[in-house]
Design a protein around this motif. Structure first.
Motif, mmCIF file in Angstrom:
data_model
loop_
_atom_site.group_PDB
_atom_site.id
_atom_site.type_symbol
_atom_site.label_atom_id
_atom_site.label_comp_id
_atom_site.label_asym_id
_atom_site.label_seq_id
_atom_site.Cartn_x
_atom_site.Cartn_y
_atom_site.Cartn_z
ATOM 1 N N VAL A 93 1.200 22.671 -14.949
ATOM 2 C CA VAL A 93 2.185 22.024 -15.821
ATOM 3 C C VAL A 93 3.201 21.178 -15.043
ATOM 4 O O VAL A 93 3.761 20.221 -15.593
ATOM 5 N N LEU A 94 3.441 21.474 -13.791
ATOM 6 C CA LEU A 94 4.389 20.690 -12.993
ATOM 7 C C LEU A 94 3.707 19.705 -12.038
ATOM 8 O O LEU A 94 4.390 19.034 -11.260
ATOM 9 N N GLU A 95 2.386 19.633 -12.073
ATOM 10 C CA GLU A 95 1.647 18.691 -11.215
ATOM 11 C C GLU A 95 1.880 18.955 -9.727
ATOM 12 O O GLU A 95 1.887 18.029 -8.913
ATOM 13 N N ILE A 96 2.056 20.213 -9.351
ATOM 14 C CA ILE A 96 2.323 20.500 -7.940
ATOM 15 C C ILE A 96 1.212 21.329 -7.305
ATOM 16 O O ILE A 96 1.340 21.754 -6.148
ATOM 17 N N ASP A 97 0.106 21.545 -8.015
ATOM 18 C CA ASP A 97 -1.026 22.267 -7.449
ATOM 19 C C ASP A 97 -1.781 21.379 -6.463
ATOM 20 O O ASP A 97 -1.563 20.178 -6.391
ATOM 21 N N ASP A 98 -2.692 21.984 -5.706
ATOM 22 C CA ASP A 98 -3.380 21.232 -4.661
ATOM 23 C C ASP A 98 -4.365 20.222 -5.235
ATOM 24 O O ASP A 98 -4.658 20.212 -6.438
ATOM 25 N N CYS A 99 -4.888 19.363 -4.349
ATOM 26 C CA CYS A 99 -5.747 18.273 -4.799
ATOM 27 C C CYS A 99 -6.654 17.859 -3.645
ATOM 28 O O CYS A 99 -6.639 18.452 -2.569
ATOM 29 N N ILE A 100 -7.444 16.830 -3.889
ATOM 30 C CA ILE A 100 -8.236 16.198 -2.853
ATOM 31 C C ILE A 100 -7.834 14.732 -2.847
ATOM 32 O O ILE A 100 -7.694 14.109 -3.899
ATOM 33 N N ASP A 101 -7.595 14.176 -1.691
ATOM 34 C CA ASP A 101 -6.918 12.883 -1.611
ATOM 35 C C ASP A 101 -7.736 11.699 -2.101
ATOM 36 O O ASP A 101 -7.175 10.680 -2.496
ATOM 37 N N ASP A 102 -9.077 11.799 -2.084
ATOM 38 C CA ASP A 102 -9.876 10.641 -2.462
ATOM 39 C C ASP A 102 -10.326 10.659 -3.922
ATOM 40 O O ASP A 102 -11.009 9.748 -4.374
ATOM 41 N N GLN A 103 -9.935 11.690 -4.669
ATOM 42 C CA GLN A 103 -10.328 11.811 -6.066
ATOM 43 C C GLN A 103 -9.173 12.438 -6.867
ATOM 44 O O GLN A 103 -8.427 13.259 -6.333
ATOM 45 N N PRO A 104 -9.045 12.081 -8.155
ATOM 46 C CA PRO A 104 -8.038 12.757 -8.987
ATOM 47 C C PRO A 104 -8.549 14.122 -9.455
ATOM 48 O O PRO A 104 -8.753 14.369 -10.646
ATOM 49 N N VAL A 105 -8.776 15.003 -8.491
ATOM 50 C CA VAL A 105 -9.411 16.289 -8.742
ATOM 51 C C VAL A 105 -8.471 17.404 -8.292
ATOM 52 O O VAL A 105 -7.843 17.305 -7.239
ATOM 53 N N HIS A 106 -8.412 18.464 -9.077
ATOM 54 C CA HIS A 106 -7.534 19.608 -8.786
ATOM 55 C C HIS A 106 -8.409 20.849 -8.642
ATOM 56 O O HIS A 106 -8.695 21.533 -9.620
ATOM 57 N N PRO A 107 -8.836 21.178 -7.428
ATOM 58 C CA PRO A 107 -9.886 22.179 -7.232
ATOM 59 C C PRO A 107 -9.495 23.634 -7.495
ATOM 60 O O PRO A 107 -10.378 24.464 -7.692
ATOM 61 N N SER A 108 -8.200 23.956 -7.484
ATOM 62 C CA SER A 108 -7.805 25.376 -7.531
ATOM 63 C C SER A 108 -7.113 25.791 -8.826
ATOM 64 O O SER A 108 -6.986 26.987 -9.092
ATOM 65 N N ALA A 109 -6.660 24.844 -9.620
ATOM 66 C CA ALA A 109 -5.739 25.154 -10.722
ATOM 67 C C ALA A 109 -6.350 25.992 -11.831
ATOM 68 O O ALA A 109 -5.630 26.714 -12.520
ATOM 69 N N SER A 110 -7.661 25.917 -12.028
ATOM 70 C CA SER A 110 -8.313 26.811 -12.991
ATOM 71 C C SER A 110 -8.971 27.990 -12.296
ATOM 72 O O SER A 110 -9.036 29.093 -12.855
#
Length: 298
Positions: A93-110
């Motif tokens: 909800v705060l957009e502060i979870d981890d990501c991968i820099d080359d894609q708009p992907v959030h690998p851990s949030a779910s």
């Protein structure tokens, strides 16, 4: 790609999920999975400060049910799928979870909310199993993101594939065999979801999607454990994921190094509490502040 080849890849993926071991992970994947767990729990705790989350928690609490797993930051225990739902929303909800820099992907949030709920519901989970399942989920989500031809922020199909990673994690923790794992992923295919308009509108529906994915992925694996069936050729069947939603995929990321290199090693924990796409601007502002306008382009 022919349907026979597609069916082979769906099967290979199920075999990979069912067979992966902690010893298969590189040190970087293990370290990043540990860091991602702490980072995501922190994101969930911070997310409790967002008033809009209250509607989700209130609704879930009203439904009640077996007290299997806790909602982070609340004196509340719910059935595991509902706890995963609430915590998945909190994580994004705060957009502060981890990501991968080359894609708009959030690998851990779910994946992290699902694994926490499942661990509690099953009376605990060895740390190695938790880390293996999370690294597996992260790797799969990143591979599917890189295989998708059109960037989600352009197509508006906001990472429809993201449910497969958490489902793989749940299947791994539940000890599903290859057949059950393939069915779990096929059941999950029936729940693919994601739209980008909510991001443009600043709507709460955006983080809600992450909670929906955590809940649906857990349910898919639990159903497969009980003998339910899903699409066997969920990736490349005539109406499988890629043909139906993301045609002409880039095949190499799906198979190269599968089981040998886990892409969670490339995860980025955000240095600033904002969407990753904002970070270059934040770094530029910081640079200007430190060096002065006259030296802003050294």
């Amino acid at each position: 790609m022919t349907e026979d080849q597609g069916q082979g890849l769906s099967r290979r993926l199920a075999e990979h999920v069912a067979g992966v071991r902690f010893e298969d992970l590189g040190a970087g994947a293990v370290d990043n999975a540990k860091r991602a767990t702490l980072d995501t729990i922190g994101a969930m705790l911070a997310g409790t400060s967002v008033p809009a989350v209250g509607a989700v928690i209130e609704l879930a609490a009203g439904w009640g049910g077996k007290a299997e797993a806790r909602v982070v930051g609340q004196d509340l225990r719910l059935p595991a799928p509902l706890a995963a739902w609430c915590n998945g929303v909190l994580a994004r909800v705060l957009e502060i979870d981890d990501c991968i820099d080359d894609q708009p992907v959030h690998p851990s949030a779910s994946a992290v909310p699902l694994l926490l709920a499942l661990a509690e519901a099953r009376g605990g989970l060895p740390g190695r199993d938790f880390i293996t399942a999370l690294a597996l989920a992260q790797d799969l989500i990143i591979r599917l993101g890189r295989a998708t031809r059109v960037n989600a922020m352009i197509s508006g199909r906001y990472n429809l594939f993201k449910i497969f990673g958490p489902t793989a994690a749940a299947a791994r923790v539940l000890g599903l065999d290859v057949e059950q794992t393939q069915h779990a992923l096929g059941i999950a295919y029936a729940s693919v979801q994601g739209e980008g308009q909510s991001a443009l509108d600043g709507a709460f529906a955006l983080p809600l999607q992450q909670g929906n994915v955590a809940q649906a992925a857990l349910v898919a694996a639990l159903l497969a454990e009980r003998g339910s069936t899903g699409s066997e050729d969920f990736l490349f069947g005539r109406m499988g994921f890629f043909n139906a939603f993301e045609p002409d995929p880039i095949m190499a990321p799906l198979t190269e190094g599968l089981g040998e290199y886990f892409l969670g090693e490339e995860l980025s924990v955000k240095p600033y509490s904002a969407c990753r796409c904002c970070h270059p601007a934040l770094e530029l502002i910081q640079r200007i502040h430190l060096t002065g306008f006259e030296n802003k382009y050294p």
